[in-house]
Design an enzyme around this catalytic site. Sequence first.
Site, short mmCIF file in Angstrom:
data_model
loop_
_atom_site.label_atom_id
_atom_site.label_comp_id
_atom_site.label_asym_id
_atom_site.label_seq_id
_atom_site.Cartn_x
_atom_site.Cartn_y
_atom_site.Cartn_z
CG MET A 81 -1.94 -1.06 1.29
SD MET A 81 -2.96 -0.98 2.79
CE MET A 81 -3.94 0.50 2.46
CG HIS A 82 0.26 3.49 2.33
ND1 HIS A 82 -1.05 3.89 2.40
CD2 HIS A 82 0.46 2.66 3.40
CE1 HIS A 82 -1.62 3.34 3.45
NE2 HIS A 82 -0.73 2.58 4.07
CG ASP A 239 -0.24 -4.94 1.66
OD1 ASP A 239 -1.06 -4.12 2.10
OD2 ASP A 239 0.98 -4.84 1.85
#
Length: 501
Positions: A81-82, A239
Site C-alpha cells: 500500500m501507499h 495487501d
Amino acid sequence: MSYVLGIDLGTSSLKGILMNEAGDLITTKSAEYKIDTPKQGYSEQRPEYWVVALEAVLTGLSVEVSDFGQNLAGISFSGQMHSLVVLDENNTPVYPAILWNDVRTSKQCAEITDKLGSRLLEITKNIALEGFTLPKILWLQENKPDVWARVKKIMLPKDYLSLWLTGNTYTEYSDAAGTLLLDIEKREWSKEIAETFNIDLSILPELTESTGQTGLIKAEIAERYKLSKAVKVFAGGADNAAAALGVGLINEEVGLISMGTSGVVSAYEPKIADYKGKLHFFDHTVPGAYYSMGVTLAAGNSLNWYKETFGKGLSFNELLSEVYTVAPGSEGLLFTPYIVGERTPHFDSKIRGSFVGISAHHEQRHFSRAVLEGITFSLRDSKDIMESTKGKKFKQLISVGGGAQNPDIMQMQADIFNAEMIRLTVEQGPGLGACMIAAYGCGFYDTLEEVTKAFVHYKEATFTPKPANVARYEKVYQIWKKAYQATAELSHELVDFNEEG
C-alpha cells in the site's frame, strides 16, 4: 479446469499463486528484488524491478505447468500500500517509487495536518502519517519540481503491473483509500484535498471496484507466454485488504490477528465507522464494505530482535520451549514492544521498548514469555478500540503469521483476547485474496461468500480461553497499559539525546 493467478507485489519480492477454479493450489512462484536506500530514511524501488519479477514468475509458471497458457482465465493483484509511482505522458516512470516504509515526509505530514485540520479525517477517515501517498507527492513537489513537472499519471505499485499487462490505468478503492486523496463517503477522489495541494485530478487513475475488470492481457504478452488473448485482468486489492479476503474476513463475527514483522488487527466493517483516527479505516476488497485496522509496528520484529540479542544461536522452538512453565504475567515482568516506535494506539515515533519489573529471580524463560505477552497486549490495544468505540463482539479471531504455528502463542492469544482462536490449514497471504477476486471476476462463483467457502479452509482444532488465565491477564493488561505513559517522557528525552550525538 480453468486457472486463476494471484500476483502479490510485496516490499521485497513478488509471489504468484496459481489455483484452479475449485480453489485447489496448483503451484507458486516468486522472485525477489532489492530496496534502494540512497539516504537514511529513504526507501525506494524502480518499477522495472517489479516487471522483471513478474516476467520471471510468468516464465516459471509456463515452464512448470504444461497447460498454464491454455487454461489461465484471469489475473488479479494484491500489493504494497501507499507507495508512490509517477509516470510521464508515455507511462514511463520519471522517479523511483517512494515506498510505504519511507520516512522522509514528516514535514509534509505536518503541512497536511495544518492546512486541512479536521477535514482530513472527515474526508479520508485517516490521519496524516509518513507512510501514506499524499505526503510523498508533496515531498516530490517541494524537492523535485523538475520531476513533478513531468508527472502525467500517479499510480500505486500493483496498478503499475496491471498497466503493464493491459495498457490501462486504473486503481481500486482499497488502495485509493490509503493515499489520503480518496473521499471515502463519496467514493471519489477528493477535489478539496487535490486543490489544496495543487494536484490535478486528471493525473489520478480511474477508480473501480477490486473485482472490476481493468482489461485483457496485451497481445504481445499473451504471445510471449503462450497465453490466451482472452485472459481477463482484475483490479485486485491493497495487501491488507486482499489478505483480509484471503482469510475469510467477510462478516462482523470474525476478526483477524496477523503477527508478521508488524502486527495487524483487522475487522470487517459493513458501513463507514468513525474511529476518530485511532485506527486506520479503508475500503475492503468486498464491494461496498470496509475494514478497520490497528497496527503494532514491531510484533514479530520484537521477537526477532529478542532472539538475535539474547538468544543468538537458538532456534525459535528452543528459545520458546519453556514459556509454558511460566504463569501468565511472567511473574511480574512486562515488555513493551516499542522498539521502532508505535502506531496504534499511540502514534508515537519516539517511544521505545522496555522491560519493566526485572527481578533477580527472572530467567530467560520469563523474558521469553514477557516478550510474547507484550506483543499480544499491544495487539489487544487495537481490539479494545474496536470494541469500546463500536461495540464489536467477535465470535472468533483468525490468527495468521508465525504465532499461529505455536500452540503456546495460540493459547496465550485466546486468553489475552478472551476469544476463540482459529487457524488456516494453509496460509497463502494476500495472493490468495487476489486469486479469489479473479475467480469471482471470471464468473466461477456468484458471490464472494461462495468463493470464500471454496478457497479458504480452517483447521478443526481451535484454542479457547481458559477462565483463570483470562482473569489473570485482565489484571496484568491493566498494569501493562500504564507502561506507555510511565516511559514516554524518558523515551523521548533519550531519543533526542541520541540524535544530538
